[in-house]
Design a protein around this motif. Structure first.
Motif, PDB file in Angstrom:
ATOM      1  N   GLY A 133       0.806  -1.220   0.000  1.00  0.00           N
ATOM      2  CA  GLY A 133       0.000   0.000   0.000  1.00  0.00           C
ATOM      3  C   GLY A 133       0.832   1.260   0.000  1.00  0.00           C
ATOM      4  N   SER A 134       1.895   1.300   0.818  1.00  0.00           N
ATOM      5  CA  SER A 134       2.679   2.535   0.866  1.00  0.00           C
ATOM      6  C   SER A 134       3.947   2.314   1.651  1.00  0.00           C
ATOM      7  N   SER A 135       4.986   3.043   1.297  1.00  0.00           N
ATOM      8  CA  SER A 135       6.235   2.981   2.054  1.00  0.00           C
ATOM      9  C   SER A 135       6.083   3.661   3.405  1.00  0.00           C
ATOM     10  N   ALA A 136       4.917   4.324   3.639  1.00  0.00           N
ATOM     11  CA  ALA A 136       4.704   4.993   4.913  1.00  0.00           C
ATOM     12  C   ALA A 136       4.358   4.014   6.025  1.00  0.00           C
ATOM     13  N   ALA A 137       4.142   2.735   5.692  1.00  0.00           N
ATOM     14  CA  ALA A 137       3.818   1.753   6.712  1.00  0.00           C
ATOM     15  C   ALA A 137       4.958   1.670   7.731  1.00  0.00           C
ATOM     16  N   PRO A 138       4.637   1.547   9.024  1.00  0.00           N
ATOM     17  CA  PRO A 138       5.681   1.519  10.050  1.00  0.00           C
ATOM     18  C   PRO A 138       6.692   0.406   9.834  1.00  0.00           C
ATOM     19  N   LYS A 139       7.957   0.696  10.144  1.00  0.00           N
ATOM     20  CA  LYS A 139       9.016  -0.295  10.011  1.00  0.00           C
ATOM     21  C   LYS A 139       9.023  -1.245  11.205  1.00  0.00           C
ATOM     22  N   ILE A 140       8.517  -0.795  12.346  1.00  0.00           N
ATOM     23  CA  ILE A 140       8.408  -1.678  13.515  1.00  0.00           C
ATOM     24  C   ILE A 140       7.139  -2.497  13.330  1.00  0.00           C
ATOM     25  N   THR A 141       7.296  -3.793  13.118  1.00  0.00           N
ATOM     26  CA  THR A 141       6.148  -4.603  12.710  1.00  0.00           C
ATOM     27  C   THR A 141       5.387  -5.205  13.879  1.00  0.00           C
ATOM     28  N   ASP A 142       6.003  -5.323  15.044  1.00  0.00           N
ATOM     29  CA  ASP A 142       5.311  -5.877  16.200  1.00  0.00           C
ATOM     30  C   ASP A 142       4.510  -4.772  16.888  1.00  0.00           C
ATOM     31  N   ALA A 143       3.182  -4.930  16.930  1.00  0.00           N
ATOM     32  CA  ALA A 143       2.316  -3.863  17.433  1.00  0.00           C
ATOM     33  C   ALA A 143       2.580  -3.552  18.902  1.00  0.00           C
ATOM     34  N   ALA A 144       2.826  -4.586  19.720  1.00  0.00           N
ATOM     35  CA  ALA A 144       3.055  -4.358  21.145  1.00  0.00           C
ATOM     36  C   ALA A 144       4.381  -3.626  21.365  1.00  0.00           C
ATOM     37  N   ASP A 145       5.408  -4.002  20.603  1.00  0.00           N
ATOM     38  CA  ASP A 145       6.708  -3.349  20.724  1.00  0.00           C
ATOM     39  C   ASP A 145       6.623  -1.898  20.270  1.00  0.00           C
ATOM     40  N   ARG A 146       5.922  -1.668  19.163  1.00  0.00           N
ATOM     41  CA  ARG A 146       5.741  -0.310  18.645  1.00  0.00           C
ATOM     42  C   ARG A 146       5.046   0.566  19.677  1.00  0.00           C
ATOM     43  N   ARG A 147       4.019   0.036  20.286  1.00  0.00           N
ATOM     44  CA  ARG A 147       3.248   0.790  21.285  1.00  0.00           C
ATOM     45  C   ARG A 147       4.095   1.081  22.520  1.00  0.00           C
ATOM     46  N   ALA A 148       4.848   0.092  23.001  1.00  0.00           N
ATOM     47  CA  ALA A 148       5.684   0.287  24.188  1.00  0.00           C
ATOM     48  C   ALA A 148       6.747   1.349  23.938  1.00  0.00           C
ATOM     49  N   ARG A 149       7.328   1.339  22.748  1.00  0.00           N
ATOM     50  CA  ARG A 149       8.342   2.335  22.425  1.00  0.00           C
ATOM     51  C   ARG A 149       7.725   3.735  22.351  1.00  0.00           C
ATOM     52  N   ALA A 150       6.565   3.831  21.711  1.00  0.00           N
ATOM     53  CA  ALA A 150       5.946   5.143  21.515  1.00  0.00           C
ATOM     54  C   ALA A 150       5.497   5.759  22.832  1.00  0.00           C
ATOM     55  N   ILE A 151       4.888   4.951  23.711  1.00  0.00           N
ATOM     56  CA  ILE A 151       4.418   5.525  24.967  1.00  0.00           C
ATOM     57  C   ILE A 151       5.601   5.838  25.881  1.00  0.00           C
ATOM     58  N   SER A 152       6.697   5.076  25.764  1.00  0.00           N
ATOM     59  CA  SER A 152       7.895   5.386  26.555  1.00  0.00           C
ATOM     60  C   SER A 152       8.474   6.728  26.125  1.00  0.00           C
ATOM     61  N   LEU A 153       8.511   6.973  24.821  1.00  0.00           N
ATOM     62  CA  LEU A 153       9.068   8.219  24.303  1.00  0.00           C
ATOM     63  C   LEU A 153       8.288   9.423  24.802  1.00  0.00           C
ATOM     64  N   VAL A 154       6.960   9.370  24.705  1.00  0.00           N
ATOM     65  CA  VAL A 154       6.164  10.525  25.115  1.00  0.00           C
ATOM     66  C   VAL A 154       6.173  10.678  26.631  1.00  0.00           C
ATOM     67  N   ALA A 155       6.167   9.579  27.373  1.00  0.00           N
ATOM     68  CA  ALA A 155       6.142   9.674  28.833  1.00  0.00           C
ATOM     69  C   ALA A 155       7.427  10.305  29.367  1.00  0.00           C
TER      70      ALA A 155
END
Length: 313
Positions: free
Chosen positions: A199-221
């Motif tokens: 569909g697009s190269s904009a798709a996230p490179k981190i493919t594991d949804a739980a890992d992606r979420r943990a990283r993102a919430i850690s960054l903002v927190a």
């Protein structure tokens, strides 16, 4: 004298999934750079955490000049990029929480294509009569590919909603179609993001949804915590950071069941249910902060009801 705390700001949630996707794309390199030691435990649900951060942003931005002037070593980029971090966390949580059975790309794109065309035809008719922005409609018409299809649906819903009072009586488009367009666009974005390379190269490179979420919430927190520290320093003599939401990294305090009843009984001198059932001569144990303090003991700093972490290392 400490000034009285202001009323908590109204909750704020992301208004545009397309903007959240764009923000995620901007911060994903930072997410990829995080190691296991950079992840933190967060006890606040992600949508609530994002709402707290976005609600605090106007106040934080008002203090930016003071932070730069009085705290020259403060990482000001944490504030400057905080909105992107919050939107990225919201988007990562969206991908994490969307059920797999709602991520059928073919089924979603078939419905999305039909709905997009119907809304576009209606939008072009309204734009011809100067009731909608002609350029925005033309830009949406240029969209190609599945990722644009998803973003176009969201953009069309926002376009109509922005002028709904003016156009609702002049179009056959209905409220339910706009709601479905926004929802369908979000689901299609999630479906495309769950299948990198399609569909697009904009798709996230981190493919594991739980890992992606943990990283993102850690960054903002962690970024929000740095901002709270700066505000606490600057406003220490005026009440500290009372105008901001509590830390996202702090385990919330709780109470045991019936703690309020026990505290009331202790205050009135009446026996509690627990003490009424004890053998004669046996003293009841302190059940909460109030009863512990009444007996001259220091209350434990640990909460009575441990909250489960939302995301953790």
């Amino acid at each position: 004298m400490a000034r009285p705390p202001k009323a908590a700001p109204a909750p704020v949630l992301p208004s545009s999934p397309a903007a959240a996707l764009a923000a995620y794309g901007r911060v994903e390199p930072k997410l990829l750079a995080l190691g296991p030691e950079d992840l933190v435990t967060v006890y606040v649900e992600v949508p609530r955490a994002v709402s707290s951060v976005l609600s605090a942003l106007p106040h934080l931005r008002e203090l930016r000049e003071e932070i730069v002037r009085d705290l020259p070593n403060h990482p000001i980029e944490m504030l400057d990029e905080l909105e992107d971090y919050a939107l990225a966390a919201w988007y990562a949580d969206l991908l994490y929480s969307t059920p797999a059975n709602e991520l059928d790309t073919k089924k979603l794109t078939d419905e999305a294509g039909t709905l997009r065309e119907g809304l576009l035809v209606a939008a072009e008719a309204l734009a011809y009569r100067d009731l909608l922005d002609k350029q925005r409609v033309a830009d949406i018409r240029k969209g190609k590919g599945h990722m644009d299809l998803a973003s176009d649906l969201i953009a069309l819903a926002e376009l109509f909603r922005g002028s709904w009072d003016k156009v609702r009586a002049k179009t056959a488009v209905e409220d339910q179609e706009l709601e479905r367009a926004a929802d369908l666009g979000v689901r299609l974005l999630a479906a495309l993001a769950s299948k990198p390379g399609k569909g697009s190269s904009a798709a996230p490179k981190i493919t594991d949804a739980a890992d992606r979420r943990a990283r993102a919430i850690s960054l903002v927190a962690k970024a929000y915590e740095e901002c709270r520290r700066a505000v606490a320093y600057l406003r220490w003599h005026d009440g500290g950071d009372g105008e901001l939401a509590p830390s996202l990294l702090q385990k919330p305090r709780g109470r045991r069941p019936n703690a309020e009843k026990a505290a009331a009984a202790a205050a009135s001198g009446a026996p509690s249910e627990a003490s009424a059932k004890l053998p004669a001569g046996e003293a009841p144990a302190a059940t909460d902060e109030a009863s512990a303090n009444a007996n001259g003991a220091l209350a434990s700093s640990e909460p009575a009801n441990d909250a489960a972490p939302i995301a953790s290392a």
